[in-house]
Design a protein around this motif. Structure first.
Motif, PDB file in Angstrom:
ATOM      1  N   ARG A 135     -64.697 -29.286 -35.672  1.00 20.43           N
ATOM      2  CA  ARG A 135     -63.350 -28.714 -35.631  1.00 20.43           C
ATOM      3  C   ARG A 135     -63.263 -27.380 -36.372  1.00 20.43           C
ATOM      4  NH1 ARG A 135     -59.410 -31.843 -33.525  1.00 20.43           N
ATOM      5  NH2 ARG A 135     -59.972 -34.002 -33.035  1.00 20.43           N
ATOM      6  N   GLU A 136     -64.011 -27.243 -37.436  1.00 25.75           N
ATOM      7  CA  GLU A 136     -63.980 -25.980 -38.168  1.00 25.75           C
ATOM      8  C   GLU A 136     -64.596 -24.862 -37.344  1.00 25.75           C
ATOM      9  OE1 GLU A 136     -62.858 -23.279 -40.677  1.00 25.75           O
ATOM     10  OE2 GLU A 136     -62.289 -25.396 -40.859  1.00 25.75           O
ATOM     11  N   GLU A 137     -65.640 -25.192 -36.600  1.00 28.51           N
ATOM     12  CA  GLU A 137     -66.270 -24.203 -35.725  1.00 28.51           C
ATOM     13  C   GLU A 137     -65.306 -23.775 -34.617  1.00 28.51           C
ATOM     14  OE1 GLU A 137     -69.872 -24.319 -32.497  1.00 28.51           O
ATOM     15  OE2 GLU A 137     -70.304 -25.112 -34.501  1.00 28.51           O
ATOM     16  N   VAL A 138     -64.602 -24.744 -34.025  1.00 33.98           N
ATOM     17  CA  VAL A 138     -63.629 -24.431 -32.987  1.00 33.98           C
ATOM     18  C   VAL A 138     -62.480 -23.608 -33.567  1.00 33.98           C
ATOM     19  CG1 VAL A 138     -61.924 -25.421 -31.404  1.00 33.98           C
ATOM     20  CG2 VAL A 138     -64.210 -26.413 -31.570  1.00 33.98           C
ATOM     21  N   ARG A 139     -62.075 -23.937 -34.772  1.00 25.70           N
ATOM     22  CA  ARG A 139     -61.000 -23.188 -35.430  1.00 25.70           C
ATOM     23  C   ARG A 139     -61.400 -21.727 -35.611  1.00 25.70           C
ATOM     24  NH1 ARG A 139     -56.539 -24.150 -38.750  1.00 25.70           N
ATOM     25  NH2 ARG A 139     -56.270 -22.675 -40.459  1.00 25.70           N
ATOM     26  N   GLN A 140     -62.656 -21.497 -36.000  1.00 20.77           N
ATOM     27  CA  GLN A 140     -63.133 -20.126 -36.181  1.00 20.77           C
ATOM     28  C   GLN A 140     -63.176 -19.391 -34.841  1.00 20.77           C
ATOM     29  OE1 GLN A 140     -63.643 -18.449 -39.000  1.00 20.77           O
ATOM     30  NE2 GLN A 140     -64.093 -16.635 -37.764  1.00 20.77           N
ATOM     31  N   GLU A 141     -63.597 -20.086 -33.787  1.00 19.29           N
ATOM     32  CA  GLU A 141     -63.614 -19.478 -32.454  1.00 19.29           C
ATOM     33  C   GLU A 141     -62.202 -19.123 -31.999  1.00 19.29           C
ATOM     34  OE1 GLU A 141     -65.550 -22.297 -29.962  1.00 19.29           O
ATOM     35  OE2 GLU A 141     -67.566 -21.852 -30.718  1.00 19.29           O
ATOM     36  N   ARG A 184     -46.529 -14.220 -27.358  1.00 18.80           N
ATOM     37  CA  ARG A 184     -47.981 -14.156 -27.506  1.00 18.80           C
ATOM     38  C   ARG A 184     -48.368 -14.510 -28.931  1.00 18.80           C
ATOM     39  NH1 ARG A 184     -51.954  -8.997 -26.017  1.00 18.80           N
ATOM     40  NH2 ARG A 184     -53.916 -10.000 -26.676  1.00 18.80           N
ATOM     41  N   ALA A 185     -49.423 -15.305 -29.056  1.00 22.09           N
ATOM     42  CA  ALA A 185     -49.879 -15.724 -30.385  1.00 22.09           C
ATOM     43  C   ALA A 185     -50.624 -14.591 -31.079  1.00 22.09           C
ATOM     44  CB  ALA A 185     -50.783 -16.948 -30.261  1.00 22.09           C
ATOM     45  N   SER A 186     -50.534 -14.578 -32.378  1.00 18.09           N
ATOM     46  CA  SER A 186     -51.274 -13.641 -33.219  1.00 18.09           C
ATOM     47  C   SER A 186     -52.175 -14.457 -34.156  1.00 18.09           C
ATOM     48  CB  SER A 186     -50.300 -12.798 -34.040  1.00 18.09           C
ATOM     49  OG  SER A 186     -49.690 -13.597 -35.059  1.00 18.09           O
ATOM     50  N   PRO A 187     -53.071 -13.819 -34.888  1.00 16.35           N
ATOM     51  CA  PRO A 187     -53.912 -14.575 -35.833  1.00 16.35           C
ATOM     52  C   PRO A 187     -53.104 -15.415 -36.813  1.00 16.35           C
ATOM     53  CG  PRO A 187     -54.818 -12.390 -35.525  1.00 16.35           C
ATOM     54  CD  PRO A 187     -53.498 -12.403 -34.796  1.00 16.35           C
ATOM     55  N   ALA A 188     -51.884 -15.002 -37.095  1.00 12.97           N
ATOM     56  CA  ALA A 188     -51.041 -15.773 -38.015  1.00 12.97           C
ATOM     57  C   ALA A 188     -50.634 -17.118 -37.409  1.00 12.97           C
ATOM     58  CB  ALA A 188     -49.802 -14.966 -38.393  1.00 12.97           C
ATOM     59  N   ASP A 189     -50.799 -17.265 -36.090  1.00 10.93           N
ATOM     60  CA  ASP A 189     -50.417 -18.499 -35.403  1.00 10.93           C
ATOM     61  C   ASP A 189     -51.596 -19.461 -35.234  1.00 10.93           C
ATOM     62  OD1 ASP A 189     -47.630 -17.894 -34.749  1.00 10.93           O
ATOM     63  OD2 ASP A 189     -48.469 -16.334 -33.449  1.00 10.93           O
ATOM     64  N   LEU A 190     -52.649 -19.287 -36.011  1.00  6.33           N
ATOM     65  CA  LEU A 190     -53.850 -20.104 -35.842  1.00  6.33           C
ATOM     66  C   LEU A 190     -53.535 -21.596 -35.886  1.00  6.33           C
ATOM     67  CD1 LEU A 190     -56.904 -20.457 -35.576  1.00  6.33           C
ATOM     68  CD2 LEU A 190     -57.077 -20.184 -38.067  1.00  6.33           C
ATOM     69  N   LEU A 214     -52.737 -28.230 -29.720  1.00  7.74           N
ATOM     70  CA  LEU A 214     -52.944 -28.927 -28.454  1.00  7.74           C
ATOM     71  C   LEU A 214     -54.407 -28.924 -28.020  1.00  7.74           C
ATOM     72  CD1 LEU A 214     -49.815 -27.709 -26.429  1.00  7.74           C
ATOM     73  CD2 LEU A 214     -50.040 -29.672 -27.962  1.00  7.74           C
ATOM     74  N   ASP A 215     -55.319 -28.682 -28.970  1.00  7.23           N
ATOM     75  CA  ASP A 215     -56.743 -28.584 -28.629  1.00  7.23           C
ATOM     76  C   ASP A 215     -57.277 -29.825 -27.922  1.00  7.23           C
ATOM     77  OD1 ASP A 215     -56.883 -26.071 -29.645  1.00  7.23           O
ATOM     78  OD2 ASP A 215     -58.025 -26.579 -31.446  1.00  7.23           O
ATOM     79  N   ASP A 216     -56.782 -31.002 -28.281  1.00 10.36           N
ATOM     80  CA  ASP A 216     -57.338 -32.246 -27.749  1.00 10.36           C
ATOM     81  C   ASP A 216     -56.617 -32.776 -26.516  1.00 10.36           C
ATOM     82  OD1 ASP A 216     -59.245 -32.346 -29.775  1.00 10.36           O
ATOM     83  OD2 ASP A 216     -57.921 -33.444 -31.129  1.00 10.36           O
TER      84      ASP A 216
END
Length: 354
Positions: free
Chosen positions: A211-217, A177-183, A189-191
């Motif tokens: 992309r920055e907005e998606v990264r924050q989400e 499972r991913a954690s915030p450290a795995d951002l 694979l977002d695209d």
């Protein structure tokens, strides 16, 4: 018997709610996992009222119609206008926005659409959408005969313990499972999905995004204990990812297809060169087993019917279609061709005088 079609009004909600509840009772015969409460008119009414309220937005109404025989309501249809970057100018018949007395022919849907759709065209809404139960083949055929096609599939399956899944063991894969450290890793694979669906045979549009907005989400999702992002890594490289979260009412569908204790497989992507190797199957088994262990009884997901990979994979993984989104896009030339009888000032004379 003569069928009379008139405009839908607030006074029709109670009778229409009874019709919707009876439709749901029939749907549950084919899919018992559907929530029982909407078999009661009082609960069906809540979904119908939301749909009727949404049929008018910013003063623009897509309206509704009612069919009666000998004064008895035998069917209704309601449109919800949506105008945005994704859908353009569209009208949606939401899941609760229609029902027929099934002792009558599903052909009645064609008459209801014929009576109501001129209102949508007059609004300039040429993209028409209807959401229907997957079990109602007669209704599907009626909409197909109106030139609608199957665009989207909504599926449901049970979760299950890990011991029930027969999946290959790949010792080169690390599943965690991913954690915030795995951002950074989890965003790799977002695209994949948008690019895959922009190609044949889906041909979906790809719109620019921040992309920055998606990264924050994504970071917020990784910090949310109810969202579970699973990673499949090989030699430290992300090869596949899936995201599971508590199920929310899907757009245009609402609550009527979501059982209690239901999760949602909201995102699944595998690196292109790794597709077809069974990695997604391994990750799905892991995600479903974890959902089962944490109290979820069902898992809901959705996919494009034209996406060959996902439409085949999810069916093979046990998801059953419970609803379809059908769509029809009209040729924009109908806007001027319909005006020939009483030409608008902006029409070219050679069209107006034909």
């Amino acid at each position: 018997m003569h069928t009379k079609i008139t405009s839908f009004s607030e006074a029709d909600i109670e009778e229409a709610s009874e019709l919707l509840a009876r439709r749901h009772q029939g749907d549950r015969i084919h899919e018992p996992a559907l929530p029982e409460r909407f078999s009661r008119p009082s609960e069906a009414r809540l979904e119908l009222e939301q749909t009727w309220k949404a049929s008018t937005v910013n003063g623009m109404s897509a309206g509704g119609v009612v069919a009666r025989q000998d004064g008895k309501m035998v069917g209704y249809l309601i449109g919800v206008p949506k105008i945005n970057e994704m859908w353009g100018r569209s009208v949606w018949v939401e899941y609760a926005g229609h029902a027929l007395d099934r002792s009558y022919s599903a052909e009645l849907y064609r008459d209801l659409y014929a009576a109501l759709s001129p209102t949508w065209v007059a609004l300039g809404c040429l993209y028409h959408v209807t959401n229907i139960p997957a079990s109602d083949q007669a209704a599907i055929d009626a909409w197909f005969n109106l030139s609608f096609g199957k665009e989207h599939v909504y599926g449901l399956r049970e979760t299950a313990p890990a011991s029930s899944f027969d999946v290959p063991i790949d010792p080169t894969l690390e599943i965690r499972r991913a954690s915030p450290a795995d951002l950074d890793i989890s965003s790799q694979l977002d695209d994949v999905i948008s690019l895959h669906q922009s190609r044949s045979p889906v041909y979906s549009i790809v719109t620019p995004y921040d992309r920055e907005e998606v990264r924050q989400e994504t970071l917020e999702q990784l910090e949310n204990p109810e969202w579970k992002t699973w990673l499949a890594l090989r030699n430290g490289q992300l090869v596949s990812t899936q995201v599971y979260l508590p199920a929310q009412p899907p757009r245009g569908i609402g609550n009527m297809v979501l059982p209690e204790k239901c999760s949602f497989l909201g995102f699944a992507a595998t690196r292109e060169e790794e597709q077809g190797q069974g990695i997604g199957r391994i990750l799905t088994a892991h995600g479903l087993a974890d959902d089962y262990a944490t109290g979820y009884a069902f898992c809901f997901t959705d996919w494009r019917a034209t996406n060959l990979l996902s439409s085949r994979m999810w069916m093979r993984q046990g998801w059953r279609p419970i609803a379809y989104r059908l769509t029809r896009r009209l040729d924009e030339r109908v806007l001027w061709s319909h005006a020939k009888a009483s030409p608008a000032p902006w029409l070219d004379k050679r069209f107006a005088n034909e």
